[in-house]
Design a protein around this motif. Structure first.
Motif, PDB file in Angstrom:
ATOM      1  N   SER A  15       0.826  -1.194   0.000  1.00 46.23           N
ATOM      2  CA  SER A  15       0.000   0.000   0.000  1.00 46.23           C
ATOM      3  C   SER A  15       0.860   1.244   0.000  1.00 46.23           C
ATOM      4  N   GLY A  16       0.197   2.372  -0.242  1.00 48.01           N
ATOM      5  CA  GLY A  16       0.899   3.641  -0.289  1.00 48.01           C
ATOM      6  C   GLY A  16       1.514   4.010   1.041  1.00 48.01           C
ATOM      7  N   LYS A  17       2.513   4.820   0.997  1.00 48.58           N
ATOM      8  CA  LYS A  17       3.194   5.303   2.187  1.00 48.58           C
ATOM      9  C   LYS A  17       2.696   6.701   2.510  1.00 48.58           C
ATOM     10  N   LEU A  18       2.885   7.136   3.757  1.00 52.23           N
ATOM     11  CA  LEU A  18       2.375   8.416   4.229  1.00 52.23           C
ATOM     12  C   LEU A  18       3.528   9.342   4.626  1.00 52.23           C
ATOM     13  N   PRO A  19       4.169  10.000   3.694  1.00 49.29           N
ATOM     14  CA  PRO A  19       5.265  10.901   4.063  1.00 49.29           C
ATOM     15  C   PRO A  19       4.777  12.334   4.254  1.00 49.29           C
ATOM     16  N   CYS A  20       5.659  13.169   4.696  1.00 51.73           N
ATOM     17  CA  CYS A  20       5.420  14.608   4.714  1.00 51.73           C
ATOM     18  C   CYS A  20       6.342  15.235   3.673  1.00 51.73           C
ATOM     19  N   GLU A  21       6.128  16.509   3.378  1.00 50.02           N
ATOM     20  CA  GLU A  21       6.948  17.166   2.358  1.00 50.02           C
ATOM     21  C   GLU A  21       8.419  17.205   2.734  1.00 50.02           C
ATOM     22  N   ALA A  22       8.718  17.369   4.024  1.00 53.09           N
ATOM     23  CA  ALA A  22      10.124  17.402   4.450  1.00 53.09           C
ATOM     24  C   ALA A  22      10.821  16.081   4.151  1.00 53.09           C
ATOM     25  N   VAL A  23      10.122  14.977   4.352  1.00 52.99           N
ATOM     26  CA  VAL A  23      10.687  13.663   4.068  1.00 52.99           C
ATOM     27  C   VAL A  23      10.892  13.488   2.566  1.00 52.99           C
ATOM     28  N   LEU A  24       9.922  13.946   1.774  1.00 56.05           N
ATOM     29  CA  LEU A  24      10.068  13.827   0.321  1.00 56.05           C
ATOM     30  C   LEU A  24      11.225  14.676  -0.194  1.00 56.05           C
ATOM     31  N   ALA A  25      11.410  15.860   0.368  1.00 57.94           N
ATOM     32  CA  ALA A  25      12.543  16.702  -0.037  1.00 57.94           C
ATOM     33  C   ALA A  25      13.866  16.016   0.300  1.00 57.94           C
ATOM     34  N   GLU A  26      13.944  15.424   1.476  1.00 59.26           N
ATOM     35  CA  GLU A  26      15.157  14.719   1.878  1.00 59.26           C
ATOM     36  C   GLU A  26      15.382  13.482   1.005  1.00 59.26           C
ATOM     37  N   THR A  27      14.309  12.798   0.669  1.00 57.33           N
ATOM     38  CA  THR A  27      14.411  11.632  -0.206  1.00 57.33           C
ATOM     39  C   THR A  27      14.928  12.031  -1.579  1.00 57.33           C
ATOM     40  N   ALA A  28      14.393  13.109  -2.137  1.00 56.00           N
ATOM     41  CA  ALA A  28      14.850  13.591  -3.448  1.00 56.00           C
ATOM     42  C   ALA A  28      16.330  13.957  -3.397  1.00 56.00           C
ATOM     43  N   PHE A  29      16.760  14.568  -2.298  1.00 55.49           N
ATOM     44  CA  PHE A  29      18.174  14.934  -2.148  1.00 55.49           C
ATOM     45  C   PHE A  29      19.051  13.689  -2.137  1.00 55.49           C
ATOM     46  N   HIS A  30      18.677  12.704  -1.342  1.00 54.61           N
ATOM     47  CA  HIS A  30      19.504  11.495  -1.237  1.00 54.61           C
ATOM     48  C   HIS A  30      19.479  10.661  -2.509  1.00 54.61           C
ATOM     49  N   LEU A  31      18.354  10.646  -3.203  1.00 56.69           N
ATOM     50  CA  LEU A  31      18.273   9.916  -4.464  1.00 56.69           C
ATOM     51  C   LEU A  31      18.894  10.692  -5.617  1.00 56.69           C
ATOM     52  N   GLN A  32      19.091  11.998  -5.400  1.00 59.43           N
ATOM     53  CA  GLN A  32      19.577  12.893  -6.451  1.00 59.43           C
ATOM     54  C   GLN A  32      18.669  12.825  -7.679  1.00 59.43           C
ATOM     55  N   ASP A  33      17.350  12.714  -7.434  1.00 59.74           N
ATOM     56  CA  ASP A  33      16.402  12.576  -8.526  1.00 59.74           C
ATOM     57  C   ASP A  33      15.019  13.023  -8.074  1.00 59.74           C
ATOM     58  N   VAL A  34      14.751  14.323  -8.186  1.00 65.48           N
ATOM     59  CA  VAL A  34      13.448  14.841  -7.785  1.00 65.48           C
ATOM     60  C   VAL A  34      12.349  14.291  -8.681  1.00 65.48           C
ATOM     61  N   GLY A  35      12.673  14.007  -9.937  1.00 63.56           N
ATOM     62  CA  GLY A  35      11.684  13.447 -10.853  1.00 63.56           C
ATOM     63  C   GLY A  35      11.142  12.117 -10.362  1.00 63.56           C
ATOM     64  N   LEU A  36      12.011  11.286  -9.814  1.00 61.34           N
ATOM     65  CA  LEU A  36      11.588   9.990  -9.290  1.00 61.34           C
ATOM     66  C   LEU A  36      10.612  10.168  -8.130  1.00 61.34           C
ATOM     67  N   VAL A  37      10.887  11.127  -7.269  1.00 57.25           N
ATOM     68  CA  VAL A  37       9.997  11.388  -6.133  1.00 57.25           C
ATOM     69  C   VAL A  37       8.639  11.883  -6.639  1.00 57.25           C
ATOM     70  N   LEU A  38       8.643  12.759  -7.630  1.00 54.38           N
ATOM     71  CA  LEU A  38       7.387  13.239  -8.199  1.00 54.38           C
ATOM     72  C   LEU A  38       6.603  12.098  -8.857  1.00 54.38           C
ATOM     73  N   GLU A  39       7.302  11.173  -9.491  1.00 52.25           N
ATOM     74  CA  GLU A  39       6.642   9.994 -10.072  1.00 52.25           C
ATOM     75  C   GLU A  39       6.010   9.140  -8.985  1.00 52.25           C
ATOM     76  N   MET A  40       6.692   8.992  -7.861  1.00 47.75           N
ATOM     77  CA  MET A  40       6.147   8.203  -6.756  1.00 47.75           C
ATOM     78  C   MET A  40       4.829   8.808  -6.268  1.00 47.75           C
ATOM     79  N   ILE A  41       4.772  10.147  -6.236  1.00 47.45           N
ATOM     80  CA  ILE A  41       3.532  10.821  -5.824  1.00 47.45           C
ATOM     81  C   ILE A  41       2.461  10.613  -6.894  1.00 47.45           C
ATOM     82  N   ALA A  42       2.825  10.858  -8.142  1.00 45.32           N
ATOM     83  CA  ALA A  42       1.868  10.724  -9.248  1.00 45.32           C
ATOM     84  C   ALA A  42       1.317   9.309  -9.371  1.00 45.32           C
ATOM     85  N   ASP A  43       2.160   8.317  -9.112  1.00 49.43           N
ATOM     86  CA  ASP A  43       1.751   6.915  -9.217  1.00 49.43           C
ATOM     87  C   ASP A  43       0.992   6.418  -7.981  1.00 49.43           C
ATOM     88  N   GLY A  44       0.852   7.262  -6.973  1.00 48.36           N
ATOM     89  CA  GLY A  44       0.123   6.867  -5.770  1.00 48.36           C
ATOM     90  C   GLY A  44       0.929   6.013  -4.813  1.00 48.36           C
TER      91      GLY A  44
END
Length: 115
Positions: A15-44
């Protein structure tokens, strides 16, 4: 402070995960790929479920309580979210701080992390 990921929902991996924006920003930084994080949101795969504005007094209290550990905003949000969603676990690859943090002042936060 490691790259915390999210609060896990009851079905750990499907099932989907429940993050906050701060966690998503940190995830994008560590992955070095903000597009991937946006896809995760778009894909549910993840659903934003936390607004800091609604929890400022509690976040400020947590920041004061753990000042010596220098928590980032993502850590504070995850501690607070763990209080709101007590049946869920926090997924993190940096569990050292989360082994010290407590929800509701005394409760151990359930974690999913590598050994």
């Amino acid at each position: 402070m490691g790259p915390e990921l999210t609060i896990d929902t009851e079905d750990r991996w499907t099932s989907g995960k429940l993050p906050c924006e701060a966690v998503l920003a940190e995830t994008a930084f560590h992955l070095q790929d903000v597009g991937l994080v946006l896809e995760m949101i778009a894909d549910g795969l993840v659903t934003l479920s936390f607004d800091c504005n609604d929890h400022l007094p509690q976040l400020a209290a947590l920041a004061a309580r753990y000042k010596d550990r220098k928590p980032d905003l993502a850590d504070l949000c995850l501690i607070r979210m763990s209080e709101i969603y007590p049946k869920h676990s926090v997924i993190t690859v940096g569990s050292e701080d989360f082994r010290v943090y407590r929800r509701n002042k005394r409760e151990i936060i359930p974690l999913i992390s590598p050994p």
